[in-house]
Design a protein around this motif. Structure first.
Motif, short mmCIF file in Angstrom:
data_model
loop_
_atom_site.label_atom_id
_atom_site.label_comp_id
_atom_site.label_asym_id
_atom_site.label_seq_id
_atom_site.Cartn_x
_atom_site.Cartn_y
_atom_site.Cartn_z
N ASN A 1 85.74 56.39 55.63
CA ASN A 1 85.38 54.98 55.70
C ASN A 1 86.60 54.11 55.41
N ARG A 2 87.22 54.32 54.26
CA ARG A 2 88.40 53.51 53.91
C ARG A 2 89.64 54.20 54.44
N GLY A 3 90.52 53.45 55.02
CA GLY A 3 91.74 54.04 55.57
C GLY A 3 92.80 54.27 54.51
N LEU B 1 73.30 56.20 47.91
CA LEU B 1 73.87 57.56 47.87
C LEU B 1 74.76 57.79 46.65
N TRP B 2 75.63 56.81 46.35
CA TRP B 2 76.53 56.99 45.20
C TRP B 2 75.71 57.15 43.92
N PHE B 3 74.70 56.29 43.75
CA PHE B 3 73.91 56.36 42.51
C PHE B 3 73.09 57.65 42.44
N THR C 1 83.10 66.62 50.66
CA THR C 1 82.43 65.61 49.82
C THR C 1 83.25 65.44 48.55
N HIS C 2 83.65 64.20 48.27
CA HIS C 2 84.52 63.97 47.11
C HIS C 2 83.75 63.56 45.86
N ILE C 3 82.43 63.49 45.97
CA ILE C 3 81.63 63.05 44.81
C ILE C 3 80.68 64.19 44.41
N PRO C 4 79.97 64.06 43.28
CA PRO C 4 79.12 65.18 42.87
C PRO C 4 77.98 65.43 43.85
N PHE D 1 75.31 49.38 55.62
CA PHE D 1 75.90 50.72 55.50
C PHE D 1 76.56 50.91 54.13
N TYR D 2 77.47 50.00 53.79
CA TYR D 2 78.30 50.16 52.59
C TYR D 2 77.60 49.59 51.35
N GLY D 3 77.03 48.37 51.53
CA GLY D 3 76.52 47.64 50.37
C GLY D 3 75.10 47.97 50.00
N ALA E 1 92.90 51.84 48.30
CA ALA E 1 92.40 52.15 46.96
C ALA E 1 91.45 53.34 46.98
N GLY E 2 91.19 53.92 45.80
CA GLY E 2 90.17 54.96 45.69
C GLY E 2 90.74 56.36 45.66
N GLY E 3 89.97 57.25 45.03
CA GLY E 3 90.43 58.63 44.81
C GLY E 3 90.64 59.40 46.10
N LEU E 4 89.74 59.27 47.02
CA LEU E 4 89.82 60.02 48.26
C LEU E 4 91.12 59.69 48.99
N VAL E 5 91.37 58.40 49.10
CA VAL E 5 92.54 57.97 49.86
C VAL E 5 93.83 58.40 49.15
N SER F 1 86.03 47.00 41.48
CA SER F 1 85.50 47.86 42.53
C SER F 1 84.17 47.33 43.05
N ARG F 2 83.98 47.36 44.35
CA ARG F 2 82.70 47.07 45.00
C ARG F 2 82.04 45.81 44.46
N GLU F 3 82.82 44.74 44.38
CA GLU F 3 82.35 43.54 43.67
C GLU F 3 81.29 42.76 44.43
N GLN G 1 85.41 62.86 55.98
CA GLN G 1 85.48 62.72 54.53
C GLN G 1 84.33 61.92 53.93
N ASP G 2 83.71 62.55 52.95
CA ASP G 2 82.88 61.86 51.96
C ASP G 2 81.51 61.37 52.41
N TYR G 3 80.83 60.74 51.42
CA TYR G 3 79.40 60.43 51.54
C TYR G 3 79.11 59.29 52.50
N HIS G 4 80.12 58.56 52.89
CA HIS G 4 79.87 57.48 53.86
C HIS G 4 79.58 58.05 55.24
N LEU G 5 80.10 59.24 55.51
CA LEU G 5 80.12 59.77 56.89
C LEU G 5 79.33 61.07 57.03
N ASP H 1 90.28 53.62 35.09
CA ASP H 1 89.16 53.92 35.98
C ASP H 1 88.95 52.79 36.96
N ARG H 2 88.15 53.05 37.98
CA ARG H 2 87.56 51.92 38.69
C ARG H 2 86.43 51.38 37.81
N ALA H 3 86.13 50.07 37.92
CA ALA H 3 85.04 49.49 37.13
C ALA H 3 83.72 49.89 37.78
C1 G6P Z 1 86.09 56.87 44.80
C2 G6P Z 1 85.58 58.24 45.09
C3 G6P Z 1 85.76 58.59 46.54
C4 G6P Z 1 85.25 57.49 47.43
C5 G6P Z 1 85.86 56.19 47.08
C6 G6P Z 1 85.29 55.04 47.88
O1 G6P Z 1 87.46 56.86 44.79
O2 G6P Z 1 86.21 59.20 44.30
O3 G6P Z 1 85.05 59.76 46.76
O4 G6P Z 1 85.46 57.79 48.78
O5 G6P Z 1 85.59 55.94 45.72
O6 G6P Z 1 85.74 53.88 47.31
P1 G6P Z 1 85.55 52.47 48.01
O7 G6P Z 1 86.41 51.59 47.19
O8 G6P Z 1 85.99 52.64 49.41
O9 G6P Z 1 84.10 52.12 47.87
#
Ligand code: G6P
Length: 481
Positions: free
Chosen positions: A12-14, A102-104, A178-181, A93-95, A32-36, A317-319, A154-158, A279-281
């Protein structure tokens, strides 16, 4: 990984973000973010085409002009294809689905009192499914240009992209990571069954499916068994391969001018004992309980007053998502509360900085004595690997048992249970007291492990897993691991 060969990555994020600078020109910055952070290393040495969503107006503008060539941090070129979604599709999709749902759910944060609301069905169909379709269509176009390229999704968005690509190009070689639990079938049961089924079917369309830990992998296998009766298929395609850190990049950043300036500023005002969190907030990171634990530490150890400080560097993050706005307010309240109780004119126990300043995080990585990483659940947690790599003070890592990285690093950390605030206070006290030789040997243990299990090893393993299940044309048995 396939050094030199073509490779399509979809996320999702480039890997780079774009915004308009003060002079009006478009500027690129580290995504930003761990995956990227982790995957940017793949760009070096590979012929990568990266398909990602356009986020924000500037990126939407760029998306209109098609594929573009970008440069990685170390100067290698890659193709970036940004895909613009309809704004309302993207919001849903994202919000609505990817993050609040999915994240929660996947971090055990879904609150059963919470009403997913009438919006869930439409947001799924007209948001998540639609955005996945748009991204899958772009991947298919890239595959037509690069028919031999493996596709790394990559990841839960896709989650739906693999099945959509498979339907259009049955011969494609597709992997997902999948980069999350991952949580078990009971946790997924809060969602309508067709959503859970589509997600798991989407992943089973892959030749190879990766997770950071054995625990997340086996939760996936259980879910495929319960939701689809396809546990054996899940067992066959899946593997665990914890992601790594680009150690060379961190060494170079730590030695750079930007970090030096920030470190000097930090060192000039630091307490004798610096406890750090970065951390991210995000509610999954558990900052509120971390502040409460720090307050309890000050309660139980008056001798530390005036000597110890907690520095929390949080990346906003995700404000746009209400749950994140509320959590950020809770973070600020929790930090203030500790300061109201314990601060003295010459000492502020907690410093909270909510700002996106990656170099400031690295400067703090160099300076900490204790690093607190206490997530409620975390796919891996890259901070637990990055910070010890460059730390200069034999810092001790206090690490949640629920972070994926715990599986790898357990023998060199002070463990904590994320919901046990009293236990975290005790762990902080213990970490502060660890003797010199042990501090050094723990830090060395983490460093050796992180340097040995590097991004190349991670990426090579991903390709080997794919090759083992879907051999390249002409590669045959030579690519078996
Ligand atoms: C964190 C997670 C990654 C995820 C990313 C998305 O870094 O570890 O698995 O892809 O968040 O972050 P974003 O800022 O794009 O919502």
């Amino acid at each position: 990984m396939a050094r030199g060969g073509p490779l399509i990555i979809a996320s999702n994020r480039g890997p780079v973000g774009f915004r308009r600078g003060s002079a009006g020109a478009i500027e690129a910055s580290r995504g930003a973010g761990g995956l990227v952070t982790a995957l940017r290393a793949l760009v070096d040495g590979n012929d990568v085409t990266w398909v990602a969503s356009a986020m924000g107006e500037v990126e939407r503008e760029i998306a209109g002009s098609g594929r573009r060539t970008e440069e990685s941090a170390s100067g290698s070129a890659f193709s970036l294809r940004l895909v613009a979604h309809d704004a309302e599709v993207y919001r849903r999709f994202y919000g609505v689905i990817a993050n609040p749902v999915l994240w929660f759910v996947q971090h055990g944060l879904w609150d059963l009192k919470q009403d997913p609301g009438a919006d869930l069905g439409p947001a799924w169909r007209e948001g998540y499914v639609e955005a996945n379709r748009t991204l899958a269509a772009a991947v298919v176009e890239e595959l037509d240009r690069l028919p031999d390229a493996p596709v790394f999704v990559q990841d839960y968005h896709l989650y739906l992209v693999p099945a959509l690509v498979r339907a259009a190009r049955p011969e494609a070689r597709i992997a997902h990571f999948t980069h999350i639990p991952r949580v078990g079938p009971d946790a997924w049961a809060v969602l309508p069954r067709d959503i859970g089924a589509a997600i798991h079917e989407g992943l089973l369309a892959c030749d190879s499916v990766g997770f950071h830990t054995e625990q997340w992998r086996s939760a996936f296998v259980d879910c495929c068994g319960t939701l689809l009766g396809r546990g054996a298929d899940a067992e066959r395609v899946s593997h665990a391969n914890p992601i790594a850190v680009d150690a060379e990049e961190f060494d170079a950043l730590a030695a750079g001018d930007g970090v030096r300036e920030r470190r000097d500023a930090l060192a000039a005002g630091r307490p004798e004992i610096l406890v750090l969190r970065v951390d991210r907030a995000d509610p999954s990171k558990n900052a509120v309980r971390g502040f409460e634990a720090f307050g309890r530490l000050l309660e139980r150890a008056p001798a530390l007053h005036g000597r110890v400080g907690l520095l929390a560097l949080l990346d906003p993050s995700r404000e746009e998502i209400p749950e994140y706005v509320d959590y950020r307010a809770a973070i600020e309240r929790a930090a203030d509360e500790v300061n109201e109780r314990f601060a003295r004119p010459d000492w502020t126990p907690v410093s909270l900085v909510v700002r996106d300043d990656f170099l400031a995080s690295i400067a703090a990585y160099l300076e900490y004595d204790v690093l607190l990483v206490n997530p409620v659940m975390d796919g891996l947690n890259l901070v637990a690997k990055e910070a010890p790599l460059v730390n200069d003070r034999d810092g001790v890592l206090v690490l949640s048992r629920e972070a994926g990285a715990f599986e790898e690093l357990a023998e060199w950390v002070v463990p904590v249970d994320p919901l046990d605030v009293e236990g975290q206070a005790a762990a902080l006290e213990r970490a502060i007291g660890v003797a010199g030789a042990e501090r050094r040997s723990w830090l060395d243990g983490i460093r050796r492990h992180v340097r040995m299990h590097d991004m190349d090893a991670w990426a090579d393993r991903e390709l080997r897993e794919l090759d083992a299940r879907a051999p390249r044309q002409g590669a045959g048995a030579t690519m078996q691991p």
